[in-house]
Design an enzyme around this catalytic site. Structure first.
Site, PDB file in Angstrom:
ATOM      1  N   GLY A   1       0.280  -1.067   0.345  1.00  0.00           N
ATOM      2  CA  GLY A   1       0.099  -0.134  -0.030  1.00  0.00           C
ATOM      3  C   GLY A   1       1.182   1.587  -0.245  1.00  0.00           C
ATOM      4  N   CYS A   2       0.699   2.358  -0.088  1.00  0.00           N
ATOM      5  CA  CYS A   2       1.235   3.412  -1.107  1.00  0.00           C
ATOM      6  C   CYS A   2       1.766   4.267   0.913  1.00  0.00           C
ATOM      7  CB  CYS A   2       1.189   4.955  -1.555  1.00  0.00           C
ATOM      8  SG  CYS A   2      -1.165   4.898  -0.906  1.00  0.00           S
ATOM      9  N   ASN A   3       1.000   3.923   1.484  1.00  0.00           N
ATOM     10  CA  ASN A   3       0.421   4.618   2.979  1.00  0.00           C
ATOM     11  C   ASN A   3       1.559   4.577   3.595  1.00  0.00           C
ATOM     12  OD1 ASN A   3      -1.585   6.962   2.769  1.00  0.00           O
ATOM     13  ND2 ASN A   3      -2.619   5.306   2.673  1.00  0.00           N
ATOM     14  N   VAL A   4       1.153   2.331   3.641  1.00  0.00           N
ATOM     15  CA  VAL A   4       2.408   1.299   4.248  1.00  0.00           C
ATOM     16  C   VAL A   4       3.759   1.970   4.014  1.00  0.00           C
ATOM     17  CG1 VAL A   4       3.074  -0.766   4.189  1.00  0.00           C
ATOM     18  CG2 VAL A   4       0.585   0.014   4.321  1.00  0.00           C
TER      19      VAL A   4
END
Length: 360
Positions: free
Chosen positions: A162-165
């Site tokens: 995931g991008c936030n991850v």
């Protein structure tokens, strides 16, 4: 695979933001031939109708997403909504490299998948974050510790993070692995561009609602990326992880600016904290620790497969502070897919990817 043999790549979900960004990178990749492009509601349309910026592929017709239309490729990229990839991937041959940009195969815990996504877990694939530190416990030697890229060589199934991850993990993992940041009281606050919310029309994503405004979402521990962040920091050596995670949509099209703080570990020397991040990323082609005093901005990463990181110690609060900027569609999604594809196929890890951003 030989670097002089073109790799035929199909992209399912080519009409969305993630699929479109993947095509932008693949179109410039020296060892790739773009194959079949598929979509759902846009099937039958030309790519130019839904992705007008991709001029070299504008004439291509979007086909329905079926195992038959995806057959005959070396690589299949699934840029599909969460929960849709598992069924498609299960019908693709084992010798095809399948790269999932959705969340279906990221989590190792079936119970956490069911808790946060509300459906049956599709299984776990090798995780597509090459820079992820793999440490047995805090105190790792960051110059020699194993990285996730070792798990990607020869893989035929890859789950892109995931991008936030990606932003939170790359910002904080050196301190967790080295044992200078305590992972049991992490606070992460993110500013997110609207492309991270997808391309579907929703009232709160309209320009009249978004421009000139910032709005939090998934507050109070409900965001689906939380278990994935915990999973990564456990992989980096944390014995346990506790994180408060709050994302906020801000009026920009793309980008993530992640600010994370964690307690300075007992006995850790604040003067030596920066050296930990320097050791972690000294040889990484896409993760850069900025010079002291220079702070990341999302503009620095626009269009590039880079994560720009800065670290400081808040001496009064005795907390380690990191700020990380990425382009959510490149390093946060499509760039990670291409980087992982390169590793899986034995190509240069950097092939088809750039570190130069677009300015102003």
């Amino acid at each position: 695979m030989s670097s002089n043999q073109l790799i035929r790549v199909a992209v399912a979900g080519a009409s969305g933001y993630a699929g479109g960004e993947t095509l932008r990178l693949l179109a410039a990749h020296p060892f790739v031939e773009v194959g079949t492009l598929t979509a759902h509601a846009s099937a039958g349309s030309s790519l130019g109708e839904v992705q007008p910026h991709l001029r070299g592929l504008a004439h291509r017709i979007l086909e329905p997403t079926t195992p038959e239309t995806l057959a005959g490729h070396d690589v299949v990229v699934l840029a599909l909504p969460h929960g849709a990839s598992g069924q498609v991937a299960a019908q693709l041959p084992d010798d095809v490299l399948v790269i999932d940009l959705g969340a279906d195969h990221r989590l190792e815990s079936a119970s956490e998948w069911e808790q946060f996504y509300g459906s049956t877990h599709a299984g776990t694939w090798p995780y597509g974050m090459p820079e992820l530190i793999r440490a047995e416990a805090p105190g790792a030697d960051l110059a020699t510790v194993a990285r996730q890229r070792d798990k990607l060589a020869g893989a035929r199934r890859i789950a892109v993070p995931g991008c936030n991850v990606t932003a939170v993990t790359l910002g904080l993992q050196p301190g967790v692995a080295a044992g200078v940041a305590e992972p049991t009281d992490i606070v992460a606050v993110l500013a997110n561009g609207y492309s991270g919310a997808g391309k579907a029309l929703k009232p709160h994503l309209l320009a009249s609602e978004a421009l000139g405004s910032a709005q939090p979402y998934a507050v109070g521990g409900t965001h689906r990326h939380i278990p994935e962040i915990r999973q990564n920091l456990l992989t980096a050596g944390a014995p346990e992880v506790s994180i408060s995670f709050t994302p906020t949509l801000v009026p920009m099209a793309r980008g993530i600016l992640a600010t994370t703080t964690a307690p300075l570990a007992k006995g850790a020397d604040p003067e030596q904290v920066r050296a930990v991040w320097e050791a972690a990323y000294a040889d990484e082609p896409f993760v850069h620790l900025l010079p002291e005093g220079q702070w990341p901005s999302t503009a620095m990463t626009l269009g590039a497969n880079t994560a720009l990181v800065q670290v400081a110690v808040d001496a009064a609060a005795r907390r380690v502070v990191t700020v990380t900027a990425i382009d959510n569609l490149v390093k946060g999604t499509a760039g990670a897919a291409v980087q992982s594809m390169n590793l899986a196929l034995g190509l240069r890890e950097t092939a088809g990817l750039i570190t130069e951003g677009v300015a102003p």
